[in-house]
Write a protein that holds these residues in place. Structure first.
Motif, short mmCIF file in Angstrom:
data_model
loop_
_atom_site.label_atom_id
_atom_site.label_comp_id
_atom_site.label_asym_id
_atom_site.label_seq_id
_atom_site.Cartn_x
_atom_site.Cartn_y
_atom_site.Cartn_z
N GLN A 202 0.83 -1.21 0.00
CA GLN A 202 0.00 0.00 0.00
C GLN A 202 0.86 1.26 0.00
OE1 GLN A 202 -2.77 0.37 3.29
NE2 GLN A 202 -2.95 2.58 2.97
N GLY B 287 -4.88 9.82 6.11
CA GLY B 287 -5.72 9.14 5.14
C GLY B 287 -6.63 8.11 5.77
N CYS B 288 -6.81 7.02 5.09
CA CYS B 288 -7.75 5.98 5.53
C CYS B 288 -7.14 4.95 6.45
CB CYS B 288 -8.31 5.28 4.31
SG CYS B 288 -9.10 6.34 3.10
N GLY B 289 -5.85 5.08 6.77
CA GLY B 289 -5.18 4.06 7.55
C GLY B 289 -4.39 3.13 6.65
N THR C 114 -7.13 2.87 -3.39
CA THR C 114 -7.45 3.91 -2.42
C THR C 114 -8.52 3.46 -1.42
OG1 THR C 114 -6.96 5.56 -4.09
CG2 THR C 114 -8.14 6.31 -2.13
N CYS C 115 -8.18 3.53 -0.14
CA CYS C 115 -9.11 3.30 0.97
C CYS C 115 -9.87 1.98 0.86
CB CYS C 115 -10.11 4.47 1.08
SG CYS C 115 -9.34 6.00 1.62
N ARG D 205 -9.01 -0.70 4.70
CA ARG D 205 -7.98 -0.20 5.60
C ARG D 205 -8.23 -0.74 7.00
NH1 ARG D 205 -6.06 0.29 1.29
NH2 ARG D 205 -5.46 2.24 0.30
N LYS E 38 -5.17 2.42 12.11
CA LYS E 38 -5.02 3.87 12.05
C LYS E 38 -3.94 4.32 13.04
CE LYS E 38 -9.90 4.53 10.87
NZ LYS E 38 -9.64 4.81 9.46
N ASN F 61 -8.86 1.46 16.35
CA ASN F 61 -9.27 1.07 15.01
C ASN F 61 -10.79 0.93 15.00
OD1 ASN F 61 -6.53 0.84 14.30
ND2 ASN F 61 -6.46 -1.25 15.10
N THR F 62 -11.42 1.27 13.89
CA THR F 62 -12.88 1.27 13.83
C THR F 62 -13.40 -0.16 13.73
OG1 THR F 62 -13.00 1.34 11.43
CG2 THR F 62 -12.79 3.45 12.57
N ASP G 128 -12.87 -1.56 10.39
CA ASP G 128 -11.49 -2.00 10.20
C ASP G 128 -11.28 -3.39 10.79
OD1 ASP G 128 -10.71 0.38 9.02
OD2 ASP G 128 -10.29 1.33 10.92
#
Length: 348
Positions: free
Chosen positions: A173, A199-201, A220-221, A224, A227, A339-340, A343
């Motif tokens: 990445q 960015g997105c992690g 892109t993203c 991810r 973070k 982290n979400t 994620d």
């Protein structure tokens, strides 16, 4: 934007293979040396045309004898025949240690781990491998992406420390997507940290696998995973400050790797300069039974090099830049945000 170590590595290692042992018997005659060379070529899947093979054999002979004679001495480290066996020292330096580290303007943010406390207040030894914060040794392959491997190892470390989960993350990445860097032609670790933070992690290795070449487009993203909130630079030319940082987490560093060609084991204390040219990750430090202090560095040349992919180098030398310039440019990611849930789902 802050800048730190610009690491431009040219071509890099071929497919991983295990280092080879040899004996006095292998050195006894030209025929036995040829047999050793053929065995080495087969082990490392090295093909040579007839015109080049003879000249490469001459280099190989010199390297084998150098390794043998060096190991008869009393240096605190040993050498071993590895996949760099028929490269001259100059070739090795040009290919694997020929880049320049651009120091740039260091960040002025305060050093969150403290400026320079007394070394006596720090743990006598740290090994983040034993604490579950270091993934297995990787191989950057034929891509000058040591900067990406150093960045990722540092992030894998802080993520494991914060979440108690060790996850292999994606160097690919960074190679594909960090626009301010140069993919397989080099990059800055700090710029990579900044890209991930804003960015997105960063994705897992499984979601965005390594190919050892830069793709024409960036994913892109996509999926991810981890973070970070930013990064900080270690105060330059201060091994105590670097020790403070490494006691808290794995740290990205750059070194002069020109003397690392045949390193095998022990504490490296050989000749090297301070014109840093290769990115690695400091994952610990310690002291040998005879009192020699050392750093533990995770490299990205595969398991067949060094101490199963690692090198220990002497710590707290007279030069405040550190042996091989290790204390000149070091940085680490900062992670406070979780982290979400999405994620975490992507990890599975």
């Amino acid at each position: 934007m802050a800048t730190a170590a610009l690491v431009l590595l040219l071509a890099v290692a071929p497919a991983p293979a295990i280092a080879m042992d040899f004996s006095d018997k292998d050195l006894a005659s030209e025929d036995s040396l040829w047999a050793l060379y053929e065995s080495w070529r087969a082990e490392h899947t090295v093909s040579r045309n007839l015109g080049e093979k003879a000249s490469r054999f001459d280099v190989f002979k010199k390297n084998v004898r150098l390794i043998h004679e060096f190991n008869l001495g009393d240096e605190p480290y040993k050498l071993r025949l590895n996949r760099f066996g028929d490269m001259t020292a100059d070739e090795f330096s040009r290919v694997y240690a020929s880049s320049r580290a651009f120091h740039g303007d260091r960040r002025s943010d305060s050093f969150m781990h403290g400026s320079a406390p007394a070394a006596s207040s720090l743990p006598s030894s740290v090994d983040w491998r034993k604490k579950g914060a270091v993934t297995g040794v990787k191989d950057q392959g034929q891509c000058g992406s040591c900067w990406a491997f150093s960045t990722v190892a540092a992030i894998e470390g802080i993520n494991a420390i914060r979440t108690k989960k060790l996850i292999s993350l994606s160097e690919q990445q960074l190679v594909d997507c960090t626009a301010s860097n140069w993919g397989c032609s080099g990059g800055w670790m700090d710029t990579a940290f900044q890209y991930i933070a804003t960015g997105c992690g960063i994705a897992s290795e499984a979601a965005y696998p390594y190919t050892a070449q830069q793709a024409p487009t960036c994913n892109t993203c996509v999926r991810r995973l981890v973070k970070i909130d930013g990064y900080q630079d270690v105060p330059a030319n201060n091994e105590t400050a670097l020790q403070v940082a490494v006691a808290a987490q794995p740290v990205s560093v750059v070194v002069d790797a020109s003397g690392f060609q045949f390193y095998s084991e022990g504490v490296f204390a050989g000749e090297c300069g301070t014109s840093t040219n290769h990115a690695v990750t400091a994952v610990g430090y310690g002291t040998t039974v005879d009192g020699t202090q050392y750093w533990i560095l995770k490299n990205s040349w595969g398991l067949g090099w060094g101490e199963k992919g690692y090198i220990r180098i002497k710590r707290n030398v007279e030069d405040n830049r550190g042996l091989c310039g290790i204390a000149q440019v070091a940085s680490y990611p900062v992670k406070t945000s979780p982290n979400t849930k999405q994620d975490v789902h992507d990890e599975l």
